[in-house]
Scaffold this motif. Sequence first.
Motif, PDB file in Angstrom:
ATOM      1  N   LEU A   1       0.848  -1.192   0.000  1.00 28.47           N
ATOM      2  CA  LEU A   1       0.000   0.000   0.000  1.00 28.47           C
ATOM      3  C   LEU A   1       0.879   1.236   0.000  1.00 28.47           C
ATOM      4  N   ASP A   2       0.577   2.182  -0.872  1.00 30.12           N
ATOM      5  CA  ASP A   2       1.258   3.472  -0.855  1.00 30.12           C
ATOM      6  C   ASP A   2       0.353   4.421  -0.084  1.00 30.12           C
TER       7      ASP A   2
ATOM      8  N   ILE B   1       3.922   6.336   8.082  1.00 27.40           N
ATOM      9  CA  ILE B   1       3.069   5.418   8.841  1.00 27.40           C
ATOM     10  C   ILE B   1       3.512   5.431  10.293  1.00 27.40           C
ATOM     11  N   SER B   2       2.589   5.816  11.178  1.00 27.83           N
ATOM     12  CA  SER B   2       2.881   5.862  12.608  1.00 27.83           C
ATOM     13  C   SER B   2       2.532   4.555  13.301  1.00 27.83           C
ATOM     14  N   SER B   3       1.397   3.964  12.932  1.00 27.76           N
ATOM     15  CA  SER B   3       0.991   2.691  13.525  1.00 27.76           C
ATOM     16  C   SER B   3       0.021   1.971  12.592  1.00 27.76           C
ATOM     17  N   LEU B   4      -0.088   0.666  12.814  1.00 32.54           N
ATOM     18  CA  LEU B   4      -0.993  -0.189  12.045  1.00 32.54           C
ATOM     19  C   LEU B   4      -1.747  -1.094  13.004  1.00 32.54           C
ATOM     20  N   MET B   5      -2.981  -1.420  12.632  1.00 30.22           N
ATOM     21  CA  MET B   5      -3.780  -2.322  13.458  1.00 30.22           C
ATOM     22  C   MET B   5      -4.839  -2.975  12.579  1.00 30.22           C
ATOM     23  N   PHE B   6      -4.957  -4.291  12.697  1.00 35.18           N
ATOM     24  CA  PHE B   6      -6.072  -4.967  12.039  1.00 35.18           C
ATOM     25  C   PHE B   6      -7.307  -4.785  12.915  1.00 35.18           C
ATOM     26  N   ALA B   7      -8.435  -4.508  12.306  1.00 37.51           N
ATOM     27  CA  ALA B   7      -9.685  -4.396  13.045  1.00 37.51           C
ATOM     28  C   ALA B   7     -10.045  -5.783  13.580  1.00 37.51           C
ATOM     29  N   PRO B   8     -10.481  -5.881  14.839  1.00 38.87           N
ATOM     30  CA  PRO B   8     -10.747  -7.204  15.423  1.00 38.87           C
ATOM     31  C   PRO B   8     -11.998  -7.886  14.866  1.00 38.87           C
TER      32      PRO B   8
ATOM     33  N   TYR C   1     -13.634  -6.934  11.718  1.00 40.02           N
ATOM     34  CA  TYR C   1     -13.827  -6.745  10.279  1.00 40.02           C
ATOM     35  C   TYR C   1     -12.504  -7.023   9.587  1.00 40.02           C
ATOM     36  N   LYS C   2     -12.554  -7.398   8.342  1.00 37.54           N
ATOM     37  CA  LYS C   2     -11.329  -7.670   7.585  1.00 37.54           C
ATOM     38  C   LYS C   2     -10.803  -6.353   7.014  1.00 37.54           C
ATOM     39  N   GLU C   3     -10.306  -5.521   7.939  1.00 37.14           N
ATOM     40  CA  GLU C   3      -9.793  -4.199   7.584  1.00 37.14           C
ATOM     41  C   GLU C   3      -8.470  -3.955   8.300  1.00 37.14           C
ATOM     42  N   LEU C   4      -7.643  -3.148   7.667  1.00 39.45           N
ATOM     43  CA  LEU C   4      -6.385  -2.697   8.251  1.00 39.45           C
ATOM     44  C   LEU C   4      -6.502  -1.200   8.466  1.00 39.45           C
ATOM     45  N   VAL C   5      -6.146  -0.755   9.665  1.00 41.23           N
ATOM     46  CA  VAL C   5      -6.225   0.668   9.998  1.00 41.23           C
ATOM     47  C   VAL C   5      -4.804   1.196  10.136  1.00 41.23           C
ATOM     48  N   SER C   6      -4.542   2.355   9.519  1.00 38.68           N
ATOM     49  CA  SER C   6      -3.232   2.989   9.646  1.00 38.68           C
ATOM     50  C   SER C   6      -3.397   4.402  10.180  1.00 38.68           C
TER      51      SER C   6
ATOM     52  N   ASN D   1      -3.561  11.712   9.442  1.00 40.06           N
ATOM     53  CA  ASN D   1      -4.925  11.204   9.563  1.00 40.06           C
ATOM     54  C   ASN D   1      -4.930   9.697   9.815  1.00 40.06           C
ATOM     55  N   VAL D   2      -6.119   9.121   9.868  1.00 39.67           N
ATOM     56  CA  VAL D   2      -6.318   7.688  10.035  1.00 39.67           C
ATOM     57  C   VAL D   2      -7.044   7.178   8.808  1.00 39.67           C
ATOM     58  N   VAL D   3      -6.568   6.047   8.270  1.00 37.14           N
ATOM     59  CA  VAL D   3      -7.176   5.475   7.068  1.00 37.14           C
ATOM     60  C   VAL D   3      -7.534   4.026   7.351  1.00 37.14           C
ATOM     61  N   ILE D   4      -8.747   3.611   6.938  1.00 36.84           N
ATOM     62  CA  ILE D   4      -9.169   2.231   7.029  1.00 36.84           C
ATOM     63  C   ILE D   4      -9.062   1.639   5.621  1.00 36.84           C
ATOM     64  N   TRP D   5      -8.287   0.573   5.532  1.00 37.65           N
ATOM     65  CA  TRP D   5      -8.051  -0.074   4.227  1.00 37.65           C
ATOM     66  C   TRP D   5      -8.896  -1.322   4.115  1.00 37.65           C
TER      67      TRP D   5
END
Length: 162
Positions: A130-131, A136-143, A145-150, A158-162
């Motif tokens: 992902l560009d 990138i300060s931090s990453l977390m998978f949503a517990p 949903y099949k999403e990655l949050v950065s 800002n915060v982005v949900i992928w």
Amino acid sequence: MASHTARVASLSWKDYILSRGSRSGHIHHHVRVADHFTLSGHSQDVCGLKWSPDGRYLASGGNDNLVYVWSGVQDGSGQGSSSVHCFSEHQGAVKALTWCPWEHNILASGGGTRDCCIWNVNCGSCINGLDTQSQISSLMFAPNYKELVSSLGYSHNNVVIW
């Protein structure tokens, strides 16, 4: 716990093992027994550490732009501990690491520039990149949903949900 000779930049718990990463590039494991052991691989600060949900792997990210995946440290003895993978695709320091909660062999790592990689540690390959257009300060998978949050620093902040 004074085994480091330089700044301690990252920590991660797994049961009775406390893993510490330092500016020297070493990872020290402190266990609730008399013997402690060290993993060596990074040439600069270890600025990210994260145990996999099943405890089989420890991921480390460094100022040397590398991501290591370590195995054999789950029992606390240090015997047979080794680097399973060393990923060198990042363009900046790797501080952000997260393991997928629903597929324990999937690791996401974020570099300090704008690059995020999603790895399959079973086969040792990048399965997605992902560009983020920002640090990138931090990453977390949503517990749930099949999403990655950065969370992103300069220049988007800002915060982005992928």
